[in-house]
Scaffold this motif. Structure first.
Motif, PDB file in Angstrom:
ATOM      1  N   ASP A  30       0.901  -1.164   0.000  1.00 21.53           N
ATOM      2  CA  ASP A  30       0.000   0.000   0.000  1.00 21.53           C
ATOM      3  C   ASP A  30       0.927   1.198   0.000  1.00 21.53           C
ATOM      4  OD1 ASP A  30      -1.301   2.241   1.389  1.00 21.53           O
ATOM      5  OD2 ASP A  30      -2.879   0.872   2.063  1.00 21.53           O
ATOM      6  N   SER A  52      -0.573   6.685  -2.389  1.00 24.09           N
ATOM      7  CA  SER A  52      -1.800   7.062  -1.681  1.00 24.09           C
ATOM      8  C   SER A  52      -1.980   8.548  -1.375  1.00 24.09           C
ATOM      9  CB  SER A  52      -1.888   6.250  -0.366  1.00 24.09           C
ATOM     10  OG  SER A  52      -1.706   4.883  -0.610  1.00 24.09           O
ATOM     11  N   PRO A  53      -1.969   9.371  -2.418  1.00 19.15           N
ATOM     12  CA  PRO A  53      -2.232  10.801  -2.205  1.00 19.15           C
ATOM     13  C   PRO A  53      -3.723  11.040  -1.973  1.00 19.15           C
ATOM     14  CG  PRO A  53      -1.992  10.359  -4.540  1.00 19.15           C
ATOM     15  CD  PRO A  53      -1.747   9.055  -3.831  1.00 19.15           C
ATOM     16  N   ASN A  54      -4.075  12.287  -1.735  1.00 21.09           N
ATOM     17  CA  ASN A  54      -5.473  12.621  -1.457  1.00 21.09           C
ATOM     18  C   ASN A  54      -6.056  13.435  -2.596  1.00 21.09           C
ATOM     19  OD1 ASN A  54      -5.306  11.400   1.167  1.00 21.09           O
ATOM     20  ND2 ASN A  54      -4.063  13.168   1.745  1.00 21.09           N
ATOM     21  N   HIS A  89      -3.985   3.596  -2.051  1.00 24.08           N
ATOM     22  CA  HIS A  89      -5.090   3.831  -1.111  1.00 24.08           C
ATOM     23  C   HIS A  89      -5.387   5.337  -1.107  1.00 24.08           C
ATOM     24  CE1 HIS A  89      -7.361   2.364   2.484  1.00 24.08           C
ATOM     25  NE2 HIS A  89      -7.081   3.533   3.026  1.00 24.08           N
ATOM     26  N   ASP A 105      -9.204   2.013   7.361  1.00 17.91           N
ATOM     27  CA  ASP A 105      -8.037   1.132   7.385  1.00 17.91           C
ATOM     28  C   ASP A 105      -8.377  -0.218   8.005  1.00 17.91           C
ATOM     29  OD1 ASP A 105      -5.688   1.770   6.039  1.00 17.91           O
ATOM     30  OD2 ASP A 105      -5.333   3.480   7.357  1.00 17.91           O
ATOM     31  N   GLN A 123       2.610   8.545  10.889  1.00 16.02           N
ATOM     32  CA  GLN A 123       1.411   7.705  10.987  1.00 16.02           C
ATOM     33  C   GLN A 123       1.669   6.416  11.770  1.00 16.02           C
ATOM     34  OE1 GLN A 123      -1.215   7.482   7.651  1.00 16.02           O
ATOM     35  NE2 GLN A 123      -0.217   9.173   6.573  1.00 16.02           N
ATOM     36  N   HIS A 173      -0.980   5.596  14.357  1.00 18.00           N
ATOM     37  CA  HIS A 173      -2.225   5.204  13.676  1.00 18.00           C
ATOM     38  C   HIS A 173      -2.162   3.719  13.297  1.00 18.00           C
ATOM     39  CE1 HIS A 173      -5.377   4.869  10.612  1.00 18.00           C
ATOM     40  NE2 HIS A 173      -4.446   4.475   9.761  1.00 18.00           N
ATOM     41  N   PHE A 174      -1.062   3.317  12.649  1.00 17.45           N
ATOM     42  CA  PHE A 174      -0.978   1.923  12.199  1.00 17.45           C
ATOM     43  C   PHE A 174      -0.843   0.956  13.365  1.00 17.45           C
ATOM     44  CE2 PHE A 174       0.016   3.924   8.057  1.00 17.45           C
ATOM     45  CZ  PHE A 174      -1.001   3.320   7.336  1.00 17.45           C
ATOM     46  N   THR A 230       4.260   4.768   4.545  1.00 20.57           N
ATOM     47  CA  THR A 230       3.859   6.160   4.802  1.00 20.57           C
ATOM     48  C   THR A 230       4.896   6.827   5.686  1.00 20.57           C
ATOM     49  OG1 THR A 230       2.723   6.047   6.942  1.00 20.57           O
ATOM     50  CG2 THR A 230       1.451   5.367   5.011  1.00 20.57           C
ATOM     51  N   GLY A 240      -6.925   8.924  -0.891  1.00 22.33           N
ATOM     52  CA  GLY A 240      -7.881   9.573   0.017  1.00 22.33           C
ATOM     53  C   GLY A 240      -9.004  10.182  -0.807  1.00 22.33           C
ATOM     54  N   TYR A 277     -10.723   7.786   9.075  1.00 19.49           N
ATOM     55  CA  TYR A 277      -9.538   7.191   8.436  1.00 19.49           C
ATOM     56  C   TYR A 277      -9.238   5.805   9.022  1.00 19.49           C
ATOM     57  CZ  TYR A 277      -4.600   7.278   6.793  1.00 19.49           C
ATOM     58  OH  TYR A 277      -3.389   7.011   6.191  1.00 19.49           O
ATOM     59  N   HIS A 299       4.428  12.045  -0.367  1.00 15.15           N
ATOM     60  CA  HIS A 299       3.858  11.037  -1.267  1.00 15.15           C
ATOM     61  C   HIS A 299       4.896  10.565  -2.285  1.00 15.15           C
ATOM     62  CE1 HIS A 299      -0.037  13.132  -0.085  1.00 15.15           C
ATOM     63  NE2 HIS A 299      -0.123  11.929   0.421  1.00 15.15           N
ATOM     64  N   TYR A 323       2.650  -1.211   4.495  1.00 21.64           N
ATOM     65  CA  TYR A 323       2.157   0.162   4.347  1.00 21.64           C
ATOM     66  C   TYR A 323       3.337   1.121   4.331  1.00 21.64           C
ATOM     67  CZ  TYR A 323      -2.303  -1.835   5.884  1.00 21.64           C
ATOM     68  OH  TYR A 323      -3.437  -2.597   6.001  1.00 21.64           O
TER      69      TYR A 323
HETATM   70  N1  ARG Z   1      -3.818   9.233   2.124  1.00 24.01           N
HETATM   71  C1  ARG Z   1      -2.889   9.106   3.227  1.00 24.01           C
HETATM   72  C2  ARG Z   1      -2.013  10.349   3.319  1.00 24.01           C
HETATM   73  O1  ARG Z   1      -1.924  11.106   2.403  1.00 24.01           O
HETATM   74  C3  ARG Z   1      -2.000   7.899   3.120  1.00 24.01           C
HETATM   75  C4  ARG Z   1      -2.715   6.571   3.121  1.00 24.01           C
HETATM   76  C5  ARG Z   1      -1.815   5.441   3.467  1.00 24.01           C
HETATM   77  N2  ARG Z   1      -2.466   4.161   3.428  1.00 24.01           N
HETATM   78  C6  ARG Z   1      -3.355   3.703   4.307  1.00 24.01           C
HETATM   79  N3  ARG Z   1      -3.872   2.508   4.139  1.00 24.01           N
HETATM   80  N4  ARG Z   1      -3.734   4.424   5.337  1.00 24.01           N
HETATM   81  O2  ARG Z   1      -1.365  10.551   4.320  1.00 24.01           O
END
Ligand code: ARG
Length: 615
Positions: free
Chosen positions: A141, A144-146, A181, A340, A368, A371-372, A364, A183, A336, A155, A362
């Protein structure tokens, strides 16, 4: 070398068992078999491997370590397979066992790799097939931009590191799902749609009515209003509910916004030659309720101030208060973390209702990590992890400017990725034109363009990958484009030069050498100089390095190896004649040149870096 190391490990284990049958049986009974502790030799003069197990066993066996080592050696002496693999073992210091692989075997390993496209790296796909099964998918994974936000340098790091890891895993034969993934769901769309309705309604009904740059600006304005204005907040929330409820007008607007961002992201992926399958947060929307139900059934869910949460074990916040993962907010909305959780559940569930993955990675930023850690713990406690499954967060540090602060343009704005890549390529082009002028070389424009693009993008990728990803990373064009040191331009030159030597040698010999099938080279290869053996041993480490990256997920190990290999090669080439040597030394040395070039090429390829024929 991995194969030889495994064979040696088996022989040492057998020797230990024969030497100390009772202790060995007891150790097996206790689930911790006696371990010879085989490791690569700490210094070349100790041979190829050392086994330090005797030291650790002294106490439990009630014998001095040297005696244990002697007993192991006595058993090894009786094993013909060992004699075929190693020279006479040497007991050193308090009881280390130094082991040297027979040189003719090393030469044969090198010979076998000429013309082997995998350069000795085994494939798990073959192993699995021979056991009548198929390897389970690994998910990476990454990127994963938004949507409706700019893809930023964080990113970019995720994209480059994630792609390299995916390539290594694919090369090892794992089926890899490269998941983006994105956003693309949640509160941000409520804000954006509400704001656009007022300021640019055409953006909600017509494709590309505003440009992406404007969209990003609108997003910022919307966020500000959302934070400052309660009425706006309420409307935005209603808008999210509408969207999540499948209102066709909202869905259409959402689709348009996603499309526009997607096309912009794709341009970056295309430039960097990165393949990704988009599976955004919205994909998991239909599975969110089931997450809540599962957690409730597992007895993990607690309602706290109207929100449904799972309290984490072993972590606490301020003043020791337990920390929750909020699964459903008091207004019924998900966040979020819920997405996940749904993603983990889906990814680990067997096909067809899931991906059937056994390893989920993952990539990132380190921000984070908690979070994970939180969602991984909840997933584990919910019982979603089948035996042998792992969830791994691959964190990386921040990208900083040369001043050690957050990367900014001179004007103080955030750096756009497109501009950053353009600048790398432009600088390469300027360097290249200068060099061509100095060397009084004329080249076609197409050549200049191709070389500058390849080197520029390689430099950006390699600079990122060659750092230990955990530390913050200082972005410097000057450093990444330098022709000396652990940089992409240095390695790309090394490949061109070394491949050139191998080719020239082959042509002088009448074209038979290095035909890509390993033909033409002397068989067996013959080496006599220490510089040759040093290069042989380094070349044969490639499989172990790939295996290490597969496990530890640190691409910088591969970078360091490639850099070291090119330096070991230089020492060899400076000190040992190649083209002017007599046969069979000449052909054997050319084989080393060929294999060095191939190893560098393949290694860079695994990092997502394309090499050049000429530059
Ligand atoms: N969209 C998130 C960001 O820009 C990253 C996502 C990473 N992947 C996940 N499964 N949470 O920080």
């Amino acid at each position: 070398m991995l194969r030889l190391a495994q064979a040696l490990d088996r022989q040492l284990r057998a020797a230990l068992e024969m030497a100390f049958p009772q202790a060995a049986a007891a150790a097996i009974e206790a689930g911790a078999p006696l371990d010879p502790q085989l490791a690569p030799a700490s210094k070349p003069e100790f041979g190829d491997f050392q086994a330090n197990g005797a030291l650790g066993l002294a106490r439990s066996l009630g014998l001095p370590p040297r005696k244990i080592a002697e007993a192991i050696v006595a058993q090894l002496a009786a094993d013909p397979a060992f004699a075929a693999l190693c020279l006479e073992p040497v007991i050193a210091g308090p009881g280390f066992l130094n082991l040297t692989i027979r040189p003719e075997l090393l030469a044969a390993e090198v010979r076998a790799r000429l013309g082997d496209p995998r350069l000795g790296v085994p494939s798990v796909a073959q192993d699995a097939a021979s056991e009548g099964g198929a390897a389970a998918p690994v998910i990476v994974d990454f990127s994963s931009p938004n949507i409706a936000k700019e893809m930023h340098v964080g990113h970019l790091r995720s994209t480059i590191i994630g792609d390299a890891l995916a390539r290594v895993l694919e090369f090892r034969g794992h089926p890899v799902l490269r998941l983006n993934h994105v956003g693309d769901w949640g509160t941000q769309f409520g804000m954006l749609i509400t704001h656009l309705k007022e300021v640019a309604p055409e953006a909600l009904t017509t494709a590309d009515a505003v440009d992406l740059g404007d969209l990003v600006a609108f997003y910022r304005e919307a966020k500000k209003r959302f934070d400052d204005d309660e009425a706006f907040q309420a409307t935005a929330r209603e808008e999210v509910v509408k969207l999540q409820g499948g209102d066709p007008v909202s869905l259409k607007a959402w689709g348009l916004l996603c499309d526009q961002s997607r096309r912009e992201f794709q341009k970056i992926y295309d430039r960097l030659a990165i393949r990704l399958s988009e599976r955004g947060e919205s994909f998991y929307n239909p599975h969110l309720e089931a997450v809540v139900a599962d957690l409730a059934a597992a007895g993990l869910l607690v309602v706290d101030q109207g929100a449904k949460c799972v309290f984490l074990e072993g972590v606490s916040g301020k003043e020791g208060a337990p920390l929750p993962v909020i699964v459903q907010k008091s207004d019924g909305g998900f966040n979020y973390a819920t997405t996940d959780l749904a993603a983990i559940r889906y990814r680990l569930a067997p096909a067809p209702g899931g991906d059937g993955a056994r390893r989920v990675i993952y990539v990132t930023d380190a921000g984070q990590a908690s979070h994970f850690a939180g969602v991984f713990q909840v997933a584990r406690r919910a019982g979603w992890l089948p035996a042998g499954a792992s969830l791994e967060h691959v964190p990386f540090g921040l990208v900083q400017g040369e001043d050690g602060k957050k990367l900014k343009t001179r004007a103080g704005d955030t750096v756009r990725l497109r501009d950053l890549l353009d600048e790398a390529v432009e600088r390469c082009e300027a360097d290249l034109r200068r060099r061509l002028a100095e060397e009084e070389r004329t080249e076609e424009e197409a050549f200049i363009h191709h070389v500058a693009t390849t080197v520029g993008l390689a430099a950006v990728k390699y600079a990122d990958l060659s750092q230990n990803r955990i530390t913050n990373y200082q972005f410097s064009f000057d450093r990444m484009l330098a022709l000396q040191g652990n940089t992409a331009p240095y390695l790309l030159y090394a490949v061109v030069r070394i491949a050139g030597i191998a080719r020239r040698g082959g042509e002088l010999a009448g074209g038979g050498l290095g035909d890509g099938q390993g033909g033409g080279f002397p068989d067996p290869l013959q080496f006599s100089e220490p510089q040759e053996w040093a290069l042989v041993r380094d070349l044969l480490k490639f499989d172990a390095v790939v295996a290490e990256v597969e496990t530890d997920l640190l691409p910088n190990r591969l970078c360091s190896y490639l850099f070291e290999l090119s330096q070991v090669f230089n020492r060899f080439y400076d000190q040992v004649p190649v083209l002017k040597a007599e046969e069979p030394a000449r052909g054997s040395r050319l084989a080393l040149c060929r294999l060095t070039a191939d190893t560098l090429k393949l290694g860079l390829g695994l990092l997502g870096i394309e090499t050049l024929e000429r530059m």
